[in-house]
Design a protein around this motif. Sequence first.
Motif, short mmCIF file in Angstrom:
data_model
loop_
_atom_site.label_atom_id
_atom_site.label_comp_id
_atom_site.label_asym_id
_atom_site.label_seq_id
_atom_site.Cartn_x
_atom_site.Cartn_y
_atom_site.Cartn_z
N LEU A 31 50.96 34.85 45.16
CA LEU A 31 51.85 35.78 44.91
C LEU A 31 51.96 35.71 43.30
N SER A 32 51.75 34.56 42.47
CA SER A 32 51.95 34.58 41.19
C SER A 32 50.86 35.48 40.64
N VAL A 33 49.45 35.27 41.12
CA VAL A 33 48.51 36.27 40.76
C VAL A 33 48.63 37.70 40.88
N LEU A 34 49.30 37.88 41.97
CA LEU A 34 49.82 39.53 42.06
C LEU A 34 50.86 39.95 40.97
N MET A 35 51.83 39.11 40.69
CA MET A 35 52.76 39.43 40.07
C MET A 35 52.23 39.44 38.46
N VAL A 36 51.12 38.50 37.92
CA VAL A 36 50.88 38.66 36.67
C VAL A 36 49.75 40.14 36.59
N ALA A 37 48.99 40.29 37.83
CA ALA A 37 48.20 41.32 37.88
C ALA A 37 48.99 42.55 37.76
N LEU A 38 50.05 42.97 38.19
CA LEU A 38 50.94 43.98 38.01
C LEU A 38 51.57 44.24 36.82
N ASP A 39 51.91 43.10 36.06
CA ASP A 39 52.28 43.06 34.87
C ASP A 39 51.27 43.49 33.83
N VAL A 40 50.14 42.82 33.88
CA VAL A 40 49.08 43.57 33.21
C VAL A 40 48.93 44.74 33.13
N VAL A 41 48.92 45.46 34.36
CA VAL A 41 48.47 46.86 34.73
C VAL A 41 49.76 47.60 33.98
N PHE A 75 56.37 50.36 29.40
CA PHE A 75 55.83 49.04 28.88
C PHE A 75 56.64 48.22 28.63
N LEU A 76 57.99 48.32 28.24
CA LEU A 76 59.04 47.05 28.03
C LEU A 76 59.24 46.65 29.37
N VAL A 77 59.22 47.37 30.37
CA VAL A 77 59.49 46.73 31.70
C VAL A 77 58.41 45.62 32.14
N GLY A 78 57.27 45.95 31.61
CA GLY A 78 56.23 44.86 31.73
C GLY A 78 56.11 43.75 30.56
N ALA A 79 56.70 44.22 29.42
CA ALA A 79 56.34 43.32 28.27
C ALA A 79 57.79 42.15 28.41
N PHE A 80 58.86 42.61 28.80
CA PHE A 80 60.07 41.78 28.88
C PHE A 80 60.57 41.38 30.12
N CYS A 81 60.80 42.74 31.05
CA CYS A 81 61.60 42.09 32.40
C CYS A 81 60.85 41.49 33.34
N ILE A 82 59.40 41.99 33.54
CA ILE A 82 58.67 41.27 34.47
C ILE A 82 58.40 39.73 34.13
N PRO A 83 57.87 39.53 32.89
CA PRO A 83 57.51 38.08 32.60
C PRO A 83 58.86 37.20 32.65
N MET A 84 59.87 37.50 32.51
CA MET A 84 61.19 36.67 32.55
C MET A 84 61.50 36.34 34.16
N TYR A 85 61.07 37.71 34.98
CA TYR A 85 61.43 37.18 36.11
C TYR A 85 60.55 36.47 36.94
N ILE A 86 59.34 36.47 36.79
CA ILE A 86 58.42 35.52 37.66
C ILE A 86 58.65 34.30 37.88
N PRO A 87 59.35 33.47 36.84
CA PRO A 87 59.37 32.07 37.05
C PRO A 87 60.79 31.77 37.89
#
Length: 413
Positions: A31-41, A75-87
Amino acid sequence: MGAHVLESNSSGNFTPAVAGVELPGYLAVVLSVLMVALDVVVVAGNALVIMAFIVDKTLRNQSNYFFLNLAISDFLVGAFCIPMYIPYNLTGRWMLGKGLCKVWLIMDYLLCTASVFNIVLISYDRFLSVTRAVKYRAQRNMTRQAVFKMVAVWALAFLLYGPAIIFWEVIVGDSVVPSHECYAEFYFTWYFLLSASTFEFFTPFVSVAFFNLSIYLNIHRRTKNVNLGAEDAVRTRPVGKQQTDGASWSVFFVKTRKVSSSEPAAITAVIEDDVDVLSPSSCNNSQIFLQREKFSPNRINPRLFQHAAAPGRTTQAARLSRDKQIAKSLAIIVCIFGICWAPYTLLMIIRAACSGECVANYWYEITFWLLWLNSAINPFLYPLCHSSFRRAFSKILCPKRPSVQPQVEVQSC
């Protein structure tokens, strides 16, 4: 948008979880890998759109400014929102404090809503480019008007949820959010969510569907008119012949039109079909061809109609294929928007109405991630459908590769 109500286990030790459901170690890793992959895309795809806009000055027209605005929000969704939500998603505990929770909620709701409003704005811009083509082309380089619309998108997106996130607790008098969780105070207030969703999803969805359907019908009607015009030209006898010593001058006009590489794809699809045989009075934007022909009163020289008949014969299948392709593209836009947003919107309202007891947490979690998936799809669904952006991407990714600048912009998806 907004965080979820995540639960810890009974012992108080937080293990990897999704919406309160504990996961085995290997599933947590996947799940962590999928979340990070989505964030990278999300980050890479939208960053490429922003870079293309900066590098290639020919992209800087009104239509493409709206693509830029959409790319910035995604872009800001991937740069700010997703990284803070994953943990938070993996541990079930918000560990960044209540103040940062408020900031994250404001940004999450703001960016997702701005993304939706930008999609509506892009569809509206396409609608104008087709239905009011002449007026639109005269105004497409008015940067100030485009910037005003971009700012309006952000202002309206903030006003929809921002004040409620900031002041709800003050108005109600207390907070219902535990200290180790992060979600909006109106999380279970169904009437507020229903009202907000009307402006955030239902109205935009109907608007996007209407604009894109109108675009397709307009292009289809113009294509049909061009086909009828080509058939009429084939059946019409030549005019403008003057007999001189058994020979004649055949005069015919072929419309020529150079299309800017930055012109909106929707209107350029129409221009491609705009092949006419013109009268002498309309030759301002045309080239005049004079051809010496042997005169024969008993037959019509077929060469005279080469340019008039050819479009009807050779491009009818191509236009039909293009119509189907454009229709498919517009249907994809509406369907993806609906698929990504409808499940979350409906479950959010239902969940709030029954205080979270009638919808399983994992279903809500899946619909939540669909919203962010839309931010990963947008850079492929919009800018990459235009050859002007693709040429800019080619310059960035393959700077040594020579590029050919075509005269006609073609919408390929």
